[in-house]
Design a protein around this motif. Structure first.
Motif, short mmCIF file in Angstrom:
data_model
loop_
_atom_site.label_atom_id
_atom_site.label_comp_id
_atom_site.label_asym_id
_atom_site.label_seq_id
_atom_site.Cartn_x
_atom_site.Cartn_y
_atom_site.Cartn_z
N LYS A 81 67.66 45.31 91.17
CA LYS A 81 67.98 44.23 91.64
C LYS A 81 69.10 43.80 90.27
CE LYS A 81 67.44 39.02 93.39
NZ LYS A 81 66.47 38.07 93.78
N LEU A 82 68.54 43.69 89.17
CA LEU A 82 69.32 43.24 88.50
C LEU A 82 70.16 44.16 87.89
CD1 LEU A 82 69.36 41.56 85.59
CD2 LEU A 82 67.78 43.55 84.49
N PHE A 83 70.02 46.04 88.25
CA PHE A 83 71.30 46.61 88.00
C PHE A 83 72.56 46.36 89.05
CE2 PHE A 83 68.59 49.36 85.87
CZ PHE A 83 69.11 49.91 85.04
N GLU A 84 71.54 46.01 90.79
CA GLU A 84 72.51 45.59 91.42
C GLU A 84 73.70 44.65 91.05
OE1 GLU A 84 73.42 47.61 94.07
OE2 GLU A 84 72.46 49.36 93.00
N GLU A 85 72.90 43.49 90.68
CA GLU A 85 74.21 42.51 89.95
C GLU A 85 75.11 42.64 89.22
OE1 GLU A 85 70.87 39.52 89.47
OE2 GLU A 85 70.08 39.16 91.10
N ASN A 86 74.30 43.20 88.32
CA ASN A 86 75.65 44.03 87.28
C ASN A 86 75.77 44.74 87.58
OD1 ASN A 86 75.40 42.07 84.81
ND2 ASN A 86 73.03 42.58 85.79
N LYS A 87 76.27 45.52 88.90
CA LYS A 87 77.09 46.29 89.14
C LYS A 87 78.55 46.10 88.41
CE LYS A 87 75.89 48.99 91.96
NZ LYS A 87 75.88 49.79 93.56
N LYS A 88 79.48 46.85 88.07
CA LYS A 88 80.95 46.90 87.63
C LYS A 88 81.58 48.11 88.62
CE LYS A 88 80.23 43.30 85.26
NZ LYS A 88 79.58 42.24 85.59
N SER A 89 82.74 47.70 88.89
CA SER A 89 83.65 48.32 89.79
C SER A 89 84.71 48.26 89.22
CB SER A 89 83.64 47.92 91.35
OG SER A 89 84.70 48.40 91.30
N ASN A 90 85.56 49.37 89.06
CA ASN A 90 86.76 49.77 88.44
C ASN A 90 88.15 50.51 89.04
OD1 ASN A 90 86.01 48.52 85.38
ND2 ASN A 90 85.39 50.35 84.53
#
Length: 97
Positions: A81-90
């Motif tokens: 969940k931590l990974f998903e919440e901090n996912k960035k899109s460029n």
């Protein structure tokens, strides 16, 4: 001690059986991690962070944990969940600016 000769065909058969067994084991996981609860050293390795950073994440409430008998455990789902919440899109705007 009797000697047994292993042929290339024997090795290929063994390889196919091993591959089938590994696929069977992986499919039984259904995308779930092998362990639900991770210890601190496993989380540090997974996130590539220092012990101090992990402690700061606990203290600040960034990462939930459970402490039992002096050992700290982290739920694998919380790490995901931590990974998903901090996912960035460029993504670039369509006009290219």
């Amino acid at each position: 001690m009797p000697t047994e000769i292993i042929t290339l065909n024997d090795l290929e058969k063994f390889g196919a059986e091993l591959k089938a067994e590994i696929k069977k084991m992986l499919s039984s996981l259904n995308g779930q991690p092998a362990k639900k609860w991770l210890k601190s050293h496993e989380v540090r390795k997974l996130l590539a962070i220092s012990p101090g950073t992990l402690q700061h994440m606990r203290v600040s409430g960034t990462i939930p944990y459970t402490k039992i008998g002096g050992i700290i455990y982290y739920d694998h789902a919380d790490i995901t969940k931590l990974f998903e919440e901090n996912k960035k899109s460029n993504k670039f705007p369509e006009n290219g600016i």
